[in-house]
Design a protein around this motif. Structure first.
Motif, short mmCIF file in Angstrom:
data_model
loop_
_atom_site.label_atom_id
_atom_site.label_comp_id
_atom_site.label_asym_id
_atom_site.label_seq_id
_atom_site.Cartn_x
_atom_site.Cartn_y
_atom_site.Cartn_z
N GLU A 39 41.43 -20.42 -31.36
CA GLU A 39 41.08 -19.41 -32.37
C GLU A 39 39.69 -18.83 -32.12
N GLN A 40 38.73 -19.68 -31.73
CA GLN A 40 37.38 -19.22 -31.44
C GLN A 40 37.37 -18.30 -30.21
N VAL A 41 38.12 -18.67 -29.21
CA VAL A 41 38.20 -17.85 -28.00
C VAL A 41 38.82 -16.49 -28.34
N ALA A 42 39.89 -16.48 -29.12
CA ALA A 42 40.55 -15.23 -29.49
C ALA A 42 39.61 -14.33 -30.30
N ALA A 43 38.87 -14.93 -31.24
CA ALA A 43 37.94 -14.14 -32.06
C ALA A 43 36.83 -13.54 -31.21
N ALA A 44 36.28 -14.34 -30.30
CA ALA A 44 35.20 -13.85 -29.45
C ALA A 44 35.71 -12.77 -28.50
N THR A 45 36.87 -12.96 -27.93
CA THR A 45 37.45 -11.98 -27.02
C THR A 45 37.73 -10.67 -27.74
N ALA A 46 38.15 -10.73 -28.98
CA ALA A 46 38.42 -9.51 -29.75
C ALA A 46 37.16 -8.67 -29.89
N VAL A 47 36.00 -9.32 -29.90
CA VAL A 47 34.74 -8.59 -30.04
C VAL A 47 34.29 -8.04 -28.69
N THR A 48 34.39 -8.83 -27.63
CA THR A 48 33.75 -8.47 -26.36
C THR A 48 34.62 -7.71 -25.38
N ARG A 49 35.92 -7.72 -25.55
CA ARG A 49 36.80 -7.02 -24.59
C ARG A 49 37.19 -5.66 -25.12
N ALA A 50 37.30 -4.69 -24.22
CA ALA A 50 37.68 -3.33 -24.58
C ALA A 50 38.54 -2.75 -23.47
N PRO A 51 39.37 -1.76 -23.80
CA PRO A 51 40.20 -1.16 -22.75
C PRO A 51 39.35 -0.41 -21.74
N ALA A 52 39.87 -0.27 -20.55
CA ALA A 52 39.18 0.48 -19.50
C ALA A 52 39.08 1.95 -19.92
N THR A 68 35.13 -0.25 -29.96
CA THR A 68 35.34 0.39 -31.26
C THR A 68 34.11 0.18 -32.15
N PRO A 69 33.97 0.99 -33.19
CA PRO A 69 32.87 0.77 -34.13
C PRO A 69 32.90 -0.64 -34.74
N GLU A 70 34.10 -1.18 -34.97
CA GLU A 70 34.23 -2.52 -35.52
C GLU A 70 33.71 -3.57 -34.53
N GLN A 71 34.03 -3.39 -33.24
CA GLN A 71 33.56 -4.32 -32.22
C GLN A 71 32.03 -4.28 -32.12
N ARG A 72 31.47 -3.08 -32.15
CA ARG A 72 30.01 -2.95 -32.06
C ARG A 72 29.33 -3.60 -33.26
N ALA A 73 29.91 -3.42 -34.46
CA ALA A 73 29.33 -4.05 -35.66
C ALA A 73 29.42 -5.57 -35.57
N ALA A 74 30.55 -6.10 -35.12
CA ALA A 74 30.71 -7.55 -34.99
C ALA A 74 29.77 -8.11 -33.93
N ALA A 75 29.61 -7.39 -32.83
CA ALA A 75 28.73 -7.86 -31.76
C ALA A 75 27.26 -7.84 -32.17
N ALA A 76 26.89 -6.92 -33.03
CA ALA A 76 25.50 -6.81 -33.47
C ALA A 76 25.17 -7.74 -34.63
N ALA A 77 26.18 -8.35 -35.25
CA ALA A 77 25.96 -9.24 -36.40
C ALA A 77 25.22 -10.50 -35.97
N SER A 144 28.08 -0.84 -22.93
CA SER A 144 28.18 -1.03 -24.38
C SER A 144 27.08 -1.95 -24.91
N ALA A 145 26.80 -3.04 -24.19
CA ALA A 145 25.76 -3.97 -24.62
C ALA A 145 24.37 -3.32 -24.52
N PHE A 146 24.12 -2.57 -23.45
CA PHE A 146 22.84 -1.88 -23.31
C PHE A 146 22.61 -0.96 -24.51
N GLN A 147 23.66 -0.24 -24.89
CA GLN A 147 23.52 0.68 -26.01
C GLN A 147 23.25 -0.06 -27.32
N LEU A 148 23.93 -1.19 -27.54
CA LEU A 148 23.69 -1.98 -28.75
C LEU A 148 22.25 -2.50 -28.81
#
Length: 168
Positions: A39-52, A68-77, A144-148
């Motif tokens: 479950e932890q791996v799936a949650a983390a992957t949902a934040v860090t992976r994006a389509p090409a 996505t905006p949701e991924q960026r918000a979760a990654a910045a939390a 994406s990370a540089f921009q965040l």
């Protein structure tokens, strides 16, 4: 050309070799990271992976960043789990066509979840830590990370790198 005796160069080489940053795995008495649950791996992957990016994407940051905006918000939390500081690294922009939130760094030996912090402005991003084995001591960071982190794509910032204690 000035030639220095080998006896003068050898201490310099030894001192420089001692400056190699130690990873968590190399620290004496360091506890191994806990194994992540599926479950932890799936949650983390949902934040860090994006389509090409689309093949028709032009070389602009807006078109190449597919998070996505949701991924960026979760990654910045703020992190919700304990983490271990691995060290600092000078970072450059990695391949901008490789989507997601990641850092390739010599500070890890295996893939893991973690966070990078830009001490210049305090911004951070949850990222996938990927071993960088092609030599050198710097790291490569996703677009994406540089921009965040609020970093110009041409800068070479010094970033703090943390590994999530969950090992996800």
């Amino acid at each position: 050309m000035v030639r220095l005796p080998l006896a003068l160069l050898l201490p310099a080489v030894v001192v420089l070799a001692a400056c190699q940053p130690m990873t968590q795995d190399q620290r004496p008495g360091a506890a191994p990271a806990a194994t992540a649950t599926p479950e932890q791996v799936a949650a983390a992957t949902a934040v860090t992976r994006a389509p090409a990016p689309r093949p028709s994407a032009r070389a602009t940051a807006a078109q190449l960043d597919t998070t996505t905006p949701e991924q960026r918000a979760a990654a910045a939390a703020r992190p919700t789990t304990a983490e271990a500081r691995l060290g600092t690294t000078v970072a450059s922009l990695g391949n901008p066509t490789e989507s997601g939130l990641w850092i390739r760094t010599p500070l890890v030996r295996e893939r893991a979840m973690g966070r990078i912090v830009n001490p210049a402005n305090g911004r951070s991003a949850q990222v996938e830590l990927i071993p960088l084995t092609s030599g050198g001591s710097g790291s490569q960071v996703s677009l994406s990370a540089f921009q965040l982190l609020g970093v110009s794509l041409t800068d070479l910032p010094t970033l703090e790198v943390y590994r999530s204690a969950s090992g996800a």
